[in-house]
Design an enzyme around this catalytic site. Structure first.
Site, PDB file in Angstrom:
ATOM      1  N   GLN A  10      -6.148  -8.543   3.096  1.00  0.00           N
ATOM      2  CA  GLN A  10      -7.684  -7.973   3.390  1.00  0.00           C
ATOM      3  C   GLN A  10      -8.278  -7.732   2.029  1.00  0.00           C
ATOM      4  O   GLN A  10      -9.451  -8.166   1.929  1.00  0.00           O
ATOM      5  CB  GLN A  10      -7.299  -6.700   4.035  1.00  0.00           C
ATOM      6  CG  GLN A  10      -6.949  -6.348   5.358  1.00  0.00           C
ATOM      7  CD  GLN A  10      -7.267  -5.033   5.961  1.00  0.00           C
ATOM      8  OE1 GLN A  10      -8.381  -4.980   6.291  1.00  0.00           O
ATOM      9  NE2 GLN A  10      -6.348  -4.257   5.761  1.00  0.00           N
ATOM     10  N   TYR A  60       4.025  -5.400   1.177  1.00  0.00           N
ATOM     11  CA  TYR A  60       4.421  -5.425   2.713  1.00  0.00           C
ATOM     12  C   TYR A  60       3.883  -4.327   3.309  1.00  0.00           C
ATOM     13  O   TYR A  60       4.208  -3.287   3.027  1.00  0.00           O
ATOM     14  CB  TYR A  60       6.086  -5.513   2.681  1.00  0.00           C
ATOM     15  CG  TYR A  60       6.606  -5.250   3.875  1.00  0.00           C
ATOM     16  CD1 TYR A  60       7.505  -6.634   4.420  1.00  0.00           C
ATOM     17  CD2 TYR A  60       6.582  -4.290   4.955  1.00  0.00           C
ATOM     18  CE1 TYR A  60       7.842  -6.477   5.542  1.00  0.00           C
ATOM     19  CE2 TYR A  60       7.520  -4.328   6.010  1.00  0.00           C
ATOM     20  CZ  TYR A  60       7.886  -5.422   6.500  1.00  0.00           C
ATOM     21  OH  TYR A  60       8.550  -5.139   7.636  1.00  0.00           O
ATOM     22  N   THR A  61       3.093  -4.613   4.417  1.00  0.00           N
ATOM     23  CA  THR A  61       2.243  -3.853   5.063  1.00  0.00           C
ATOM     24  C   THR A  61       2.462  -3.361   6.501  1.00  0.00           C
ATOM     25  O   THR A  61       1.698  -2.590   6.895  1.00  0.00           O
ATOM     26  CB  THR A  61       0.935  -4.056   4.911  1.00  0.00           C
ATOM     27  OG1 THR A  61       0.514  -5.211   5.507  1.00  0.00           O
ATOM     28  CG2 THR A  61       0.148  -3.970   3.323  1.00  0.00           C
ATOM     29  N   THR A 100      -0.591   3.929  -1.332  1.00  0.00           N
ATOM     30  CA  THR A 100      -1.035   4.397  -0.054  1.00  0.00           C
ATOM     31  C   THR A 100      -0.477   6.010   0.192  1.00  0.00           C
ATOM     32  O   THR A 100      -0.128   6.598  -0.451  1.00  0.00           O
ATOM     33  CB  THR A 100      -0.028   3.781   0.920  1.00  0.00           C
ATOM     34  OG1 THR A 100      -0.200   4.375   2.243  1.00  0.00           O
ATOM     35  CG2 THR A 100       1.375   3.873   0.683  1.00  0.00           C
ATOM     36  N   ASP A 101      -1.382   6.314   1.120  1.00  0.00           N
ATOM     37  CA  ASP A 101      -1.666   7.799   1.535  1.00  0.00           C
ATOM     38  C   ASP A 101      -0.214   8.002   2.296  1.00  0.00           C
ATOM     39  O   ASP A 101       0.240   9.187   2.238  1.00  0.00           O
ATOM     40  CB  ASP A 101      -2.729   8.102   2.617  1.00  0.00           C
ATOM     41  CG  ASP A 101      -2.653   6.978   3.781  1.00  0.00           C
ATOM     42  OD1 ASP A 101      -2.398   5.954   3.530  1.00  0.00           O
ATOM     43  OD2 ASP A 101      -3.560   7.394   4.751  1.00  0.00           O
ATOM     44  N   TYR A 124       8.065   2.195   5.143  1.00  0.00           N
ATOM     45  CA  TYR A 124       7.089   1.626   4.433  1.00  0.00           C
ATOM     46  C   TYR A 124       6.918   2.729   3.205  1.00  0.00           C
ATOM     47  O   TYR A 124       6.432   2.308   2.204  1.00  0.00           O
ATOM     48  CB  TYR A 124       6.016   1.441   5.366  1.00  0.00           C
ATOM     49  CG  TYR A 124       4.678   1.219   4.526  1.00  0.00           C
ATOM     50  CD1 TYR A 124       4.255  -0.012   4.073  1.00  0.00           C
ATOM     51  CD2 TYR A 124       3.451   2.069   4.660  1.00  0.00           C
ATOM     52  CE1 TYR A 124       3.105  -0.388   3.401  1.00  0.00           C
ATOM     53  CE2 TYR A 124       2.300   1.902   4.035  1.00  0.00           C
ATOM     54  CZ  TYR A 124       1.990   0.778   3.389  1.00  0.00           C
ATOM     55  OH  TYR A 124       0.928   0.511   2.756  1.00  0.00           O
ATOM     56  N   TRP A 149      -6.019   3.770   5.263  1.00  0.00           N
ATOM     57  CA  TRP A 149      -6.592   3.522   6.655  1.00  0.00           C
ATOM     58  C   TRP A 149      -7.579   2.411   6.120  1.00  0.00           C
ATOM     59  O   TRP A 149      -8.822   2.256   6.505  1.00  0.00           O
ATOM     60  CB  TRP A 149      -7.599   4.370   7.270  1.00  0.00           C
ATOM     61  CG  TRP A 149      -6.551   5.644   7.717  1.00  0.00           C
ATOM     62  CD1 TRP A 149      -5.444   5.981   7.265  1.00  0.00           C
ATOM     63  CD2 TRP A 149      -6.825   6.615   8.875  1.00  0.00           C
ATOM     64  NE1 TRP A 149      -4.591   6.958   8.123  1.00  0.00           N
ATOM     65  CE2 TRP A 149      -5.537   7.417   8.979  1.00  0.00           C
ATOM     66  CE3 TRP A 149      -7.903   6.729   9.775  1.00  0.00           C
ATOM     67  CZ2 TRP A 149      -5.593   8.441   9.884  1.00  0.00           C
ATOM     68  CZ3 TRP A 149      -7.663   7.731  10.467  1.00  0.00           C
ATOM     69  CH2 TRP A 149      -6.815   8.427  10.578  1.00  0.00           C
TER      70      TRP A 149
HETATM   71  N1  LIG Z   1      -3.671  -1.643   5.252  1.00  0.00           N
HETATM   72  C1  LIG Z   1      -4.043  -0.360   5.149  1.00  0.00           C
HETATM   73  O1  LIG Z   1      -4.369   0.473   6.055  1.00  0.00           O
HETATM   74  C2  LIG Z   1      -3.367   0.267   3.848  1.00  0.00           C
HETATM   75  C3  LIG Z   1      -3.528   1.701   3.705  1.00  0.00           C
HETATM   76  C4  LIG Z   1      -3.233   2.206   2.514  1.00  0.00           C
HETATM   77  C5  LIG Z   1      -2.798   1.458   1.326  1.00  0.00           C
HETATM   78  N2  LIG Z   1      -2.837   0.047   1.489  1.00  0.00           N
HETATM   79  C6  LIG Z   1      -2.278  -0.759   0.525  1.00  0.00           C
HETATM   80  O2  LIG Z   1      -3.658  -1.589   0.065  1.00  0.00           O
HETATM   81  C7  LIG Z   1      -2.960  -2.799  -0.537  1.00  0.00           C
HETATM   82  C8  LIG Z   1      -3.623  -4.004   0.068  1.00  0.00           C
HETATM   83  O3  LIG Z   1      -3.420  -3.760   1.495  1.00  0.00           O
HETATM   84  P1  LIG Z   1      -4.186  -4.987   2.527  1.00  0.00           P
HETATM   85  O4  LIG Z   1      -4.422  -4.074   3.670  1.00  0.00           O
HETATM   86  O5  LIG Z   1      -4.997  -5.965   1.883  1.00  0.00           O
HETATM   87  O6  LIG Z   1      -2.752  -5.657   3.215  1.00  0.00           O
HETATM   88  P2  LIG Z   1      -2.632  -6.903   3.755  1.00  0.00           P
HETATM   89  O7  LIG Z   1      -3.847  -7.465   4.286  1.00  0.00           O
HETATM   90  O8  LIG Z   1      -1.241  -6.742   4.652  1.00  0.00           O
HETATM   91  O9  LIG Z   1      -2.160  -7.971   2.452  1.00  0.00           O
HETATM   92  C9  LIG Z   1      -1.189  -8.096   1.681  1.00  0.00           C
HETATM   93  C10 LIG Z   1      -1.015  -9.355   1.147  1.00  0.00           C
HETATM   94  O10 LIG Z   1       0.366  -9.201   0.290  1.00  0.00           O
HETATM   95  C11 LIG Z   1       0.785 -10.690   0.489  1.00  0.00           C
HETATM   96  N3  LIG Z   1       2.311 -10.301   0.303  1.00  0.00           N
HETATM   97  C12 LIG Z   1       3.504  -9.581   0.961  1.00  0.00           C
HETATM   98  N4  LIG Z   1       4.404  -9.794   0.470  1.00  0.00           N
HETATM   99  C13 LIG Z   1       4.250 -10.478  -1.059  1.00  0.00           C
HETATM  100  C14 LIG Z   1       5.092 -10.966  -2.126  1.00  0.00           C
HETATM  101  N5  LIG Z   1       6.203 -10.690  -2.106  1.00  0.00           N
HETATM  102  N6  LIG Z   1       4.589 -11.650  -3.081  1.00  0.00           N
HETATM  103  C15 LIG Z   1       3.086 -11.832  -3.065  1.00  0.00           C
HETATM  104  N7  LIG Z   1       2.390 -11.422  -1.863  1.00  0.00           N
HETATM  105  C16 LIG Z   1       2.931 -10.752  -1.004  1.00  0.00           C
HETATM  106  C17 LIG Z   1       0.819 -10.581   1.904  1.00  0.00           C
HETATM  107  O11 LIG Z   1       1.321 -12.176   2.286  1.00  0.00           O
HETATM  108  P3  LIG Z   1       1.584 -12.366   3.733  1.00  0.00           P
HETATM  109  O12 LIG Z   1       0.682 -11.899   4.738  1.00  0.00           O
HETATM  110  O13 LIG Z   1       1.974 -13.946   3.786  1.00  0.00           O
HETATM  111  O14 LIG Z   1       2.964 -11.600   3.659  1.00  0.00           O
HETATM  112  C18 LIG Z   1      -0.784 -10.318   2.408  1.00  0.00           C
HETATM  113  O15 LIG Z   1      -1.456 -11.558   2.054  1.00  0.00           O
HETATM  114  C19 LIG Z   1      -1.393  -2.781  -0.365  1.00  0.00           C
HETATM  115  O16 LIG Z   1      -0.925  -2.288  -1.658  1.00  0.00           O
HETATM  116  C20 LIG Z   1      -1.049  -1.765   0.733  1.00  0.00           C
HETATM  117  O17 LIG Z   1       0.132  -0.977   0.817  1.00  0.00           O
HETATM  118  C21 LIG Z   1      -2.963  -0.536   2.664  1.00  0.00           C
END
Ligand SMILES: NC(=O)c1ccc[n+]([C@@H]2O[C@H](COP(=O)([O-])OP(=O)(O)OC[C@H]3O[C@@H](n4cnc5c(N)ncnc54)[C@H](OP(=O)(O)O)[C@@H]3O)[C@@H](O)[C@H]2O)c1
Length: 298
Positions: A10, A60-61, A100-101, A124, A149
């Site tokens: 995302q 890893y989300t 993350t929160d 997580y 979020w």
């Molecule tokens: N989504 C939320 O609500 C949320 C909330 C708080 C914080 N965050 C943080 O915000 C950041 C961005 O999250 P997002 O929502 O954009 O997550 P996302 O859409 O799940 O994207 C994460 C990306 O990381 C890739 N990935 C996973 N393991 C990997 C690895 N070993 N090497 C390289 N790429 C890898 C995934 O690829 P695959 O799909 O191929 O595995 C995916 O494309 C993360 O640090 C997350 O923890 C997210």
């Protein structure tokens, strides 16, 4: 040049779009192009891209699956950030790492500040907390941004799930006892690109910050806003019913309160997140209009 890991997620995809709009040189590598848990792949990316700043948007989300896949969560959220942090230290390149929160247990009554003790209640959150520690250990020139979020036009998120359900159901039952700050990827991507020059200039702003959309709500409040914003476009107006977490059991427990106090970021950089309500309305309008044009992708 900014190098982004996790380019297909995302946030990664939003960073690509936002940088193109602002003509900022940025390369975003997908997991297939550079797996951050593979030291050789990360070093090869540094060698070929020669970045002036690295953004680790890879993670890893899968919050629920992490309970039964702790090793996969560790690889993506602890080992990977350690490897990226090491590579940044070796190359003398600053690192923006997203956290993350969910590192908090949710028992605090008010908003969490950066110095509050972390105590994750799920696998997580534990893996992300370990990732923060790994980054701090690996390189002093880091900026850890805890956000919450996250939703936007790309990838999978709560807003998209609610939009899909709104077209097929007459009632959405959504938990109302978890509070947090919805954060749009475009807000987060904009923030990263705005602070990038200060990091590249080695301004002494290193450390951990909270960055989220402004305002606080519950998942039920978030869903209600999404449904209201899509109704005039789709003609669908399902009822949004508040339920408790106990009525919607999930494999992972989530913090009851994960409101982030973002005032340190605002004081340091001079701006903060936009109101979650405005961002939700705007992104819902875009996605609902798209889904109307091509109903099969709703
Ligand atoms: N989504 C939320 O609500 C949320 C909330 C708080 C914080 N965050 C943080 O915000 C950041 C961005 O999250 P997002 O929502 O954009 O997550 P996302 O859409 O799940 O994207 C994460 C990306 O990381 C890739 N990935 C996973 N393991 C990997 C690895 N070993 N090497 C390289 N790429 C890898 C995934 O690829 P695959 O799909 O191929 O595995 C995916 O494309 C993360 O640090 C997350 O923890 C997210």
């Amino acid at each position: 040049m900014i190098l982004v890991f996790g380019g297909n997620g995302q946030l990664g995809r939003e960073l690509t779009r936002a940088s193109a709009a602002r003509q900022i040189p940025l390369t975003a590598l997908s997991r297939a192009q550079a797996d951050i848990s593979d030291r050789t792949a990360v070093h090869a990316a540094f060698a070929s891209q020669r970045p002036s700043l690295v953004v680790n948007a890879a993670a890893y989300t899968k919050v629920d699956l992490a309970e039964t896949e702790p090793e996969a969560a560790r690889q993506g959220n602890e080992l990977g950030p350690a490897i990226v942090g090491d590579a940044c230290a070796a190359a003398g390149v600053p690192l923006v790492h997203i956290s993350t929160d969910y590192v908090f247990d949710g028992r605090k009554l008010g908003a969490y500040v950066e110095g509050d003790p972390i105590a994750p209640i799920g696998a997580y959150g534990r893996s992300k907390a370990a990732g923060e520690r790994a980054v701090r250990q690996a390189t002093a020139q880091h900026l850890i941004m805890r956000t919450s979020w996250v939703y936007g036009e790309f990838g999978q998120n709560f807003l998209k799930t609610m939009l899909r359900l709104a077209t097929t159901r007459d009632e959405l039952r959504v938990v109302d006892d978890q509070r947090g700050c919805p954060t749009s990827t475009r807000d987060l991507a904009d923030a990263i690109l705005r602070i990038a020059p200060r990091l590249v200039a080695r301004d002494e702003v290193w450390g951990t910050y909270h960055f989220a959309g402004s305002g606080v709500t519950t998942w039920h409040g978030f869903a209600g806003r999404i449904v209201a914003a899509q109704a005039p476009i789709t003609g669908r107006n399902p009822r949004v019913t508040a339920i408790t977490s106990a009525e919607f059991p999930t494999p992972a427990r989530r913090p009851a309160n994960s409101e982030l106090d973002c005032s340190l970021f605002e004081r340091t950089f001079g701006f903060g997140g936009r109101p979650w309500t405005e961002e939700t309305d705007a992104i819902t309008a875009v996605l609902a209009a798209e889904a109307r044009k091509t109903p099969h992708v709703a």
